[in-house]
Design an enzyme around this catalytic site. Structure first.
Site, short mmCIF file in Angstrom:
data_model
loop_
_atom_site.label_atom_id
_atom_site.label_comp_id
_atom_site.label_asym_id
_atom_site.label_seq_id
_atom_site.Cartn_x
_atom_site.Cartn_y
_atom_site.Cartn_z
CE1 TYR A 39 -2.87 -2.80 0.75
CE2 TYR A 39 -3.25 -2.03 2.75
CZ TYR A 39 -3.41 -3.62 1.80
OH TYR A 39 -4.23 -4.95 2.08
CG HIS A 97 0.06 -8.83 0.88
ND1 HIS A 97 0.14 -7.48 0.78
CD2 HIS A 97 -1.54 -8.99 0.27
CE1 HIS A 97 -0.74 -7.05 0.11
NE2 HIS A 97 -1.80 -7.74 -0.09
#
Length: 269
Positions: A39, A97
């Site tokens: 992000y 992730h």
């Protein structure tokens, strides 16, 4: 329930660019903050946490390691960088992730164990893992696993994984719990929201919370931050939960193939 308490409602930070958003969420009552190297806003999240008056020990802070950083040395180095950006000595929950790219079960998870032994993380998270990959990871890891994270919402119920986490005593953390806005178009959810006098978002989140071992991390801004939080006070009756369970179409808003998933990571449901 799992071996430690994970706040059922977390705050997703995809696209957050202002520390004040994090500070506001914490003031409202959120105690679970989820970010990721992907992000590119760990510094923003860290500033928001630092500006808040909420004691650090009351927070669960999660971040995720990029697939390209899952080799042992890259994982350790990038985790140190994440901690620096977050302004923390320890992250409460550190995720793989996606089990792709540099992910190697023995090497990657061995490095997670090393980081755990060094006090850099409290719990391991495994994001976008199938049950078979979760089984493999559980066999390898010595560090405690707290959660797996996948897309889940009323239009993608993830029944197999819900059963899995309930059986293995970990959490399923639902990302995109509002199907990136698509829940707002569903007539069943709209009818139930009208019945209770609440938003469709609250109905969708309350449905998630009706499942043992399921948490959610919606992203939000403005008034939606508080509206989502109020879902914690909404109890749907059994009839309405059954109506949502019976929704007969499924929508996936995150395409695993677009994330360059490798052949060893089959995707179900």
């Amino acid at each position: 329930m799992p071996h430690t308490a994970l706040p059922r409602l977390g705050f997703g930070t995809v696209g957050v660019t202002d520390p004040e958003t994090i500070e506001t969420a914490l003031e409202i009552g959120y105690r679970h903050i989820d970010t990721a190297q992907w992000y590119e806003n760990e510094t923003i999240v860290g500033r928001g946490i630092a500006r808040s008056s909420v004691p650090r020990e009351e927070l669960t802070v999660a971040t995720k390691v990029l697939p390209d950083n899952l080799g042992a040395e890259d994982l350790k180095h990038s985790t140190e960088q994440s901690l620096d950006r977050l302004g923390l000595d320890t992250v409460d929950l550190l995720y793989v992730h996606w089990p792709t790219n540099a992910y190697d079960p023995v090497e990657t998870l061995g490095a997670f164990d090393d980081l755990y032994d060094d006090g850099k993380l409290r719990y391991v998270g495994l994001s976008n893992f199938t049950p078979s990959l979760l089984d493999e990871a559980r066999e390898i890891l010595d560090a405690p696993i707290l959660a797996t994270q996948v897309e889940m919402h009323p239009l993608l119920p993830q029944r197999e994984l819900v059963e899995y986490v309930q059986r293995t005593d970990i959490y399923l953390v639902a990302y995109s719990p509002l199907a990136q806005g698509k829940v707002f178009d569903d007539p069943v959810l709209g009818d139930i929201a009208d019945k209770y006098g609440v938003s469709v978002a609250q109905v969708s989140l309350a449905w998630l919370f009706s499942h043992d071992n399921v948490a959610a991390i919606p992203k939000a801004s403005g008034d939606h931050i508080r509206d989502n939080y109020e879902a914690l006070s909404l109890d749907l009756n059994d009839e309405d939960i059954a109506r949502i369970d019976a929704i007969d179409h499924q929508i996936r808003t995150v395409n695993p193939e677009a994330e360059e998933k490798v052949d060893r990571t089959p995707w179900t449901e």
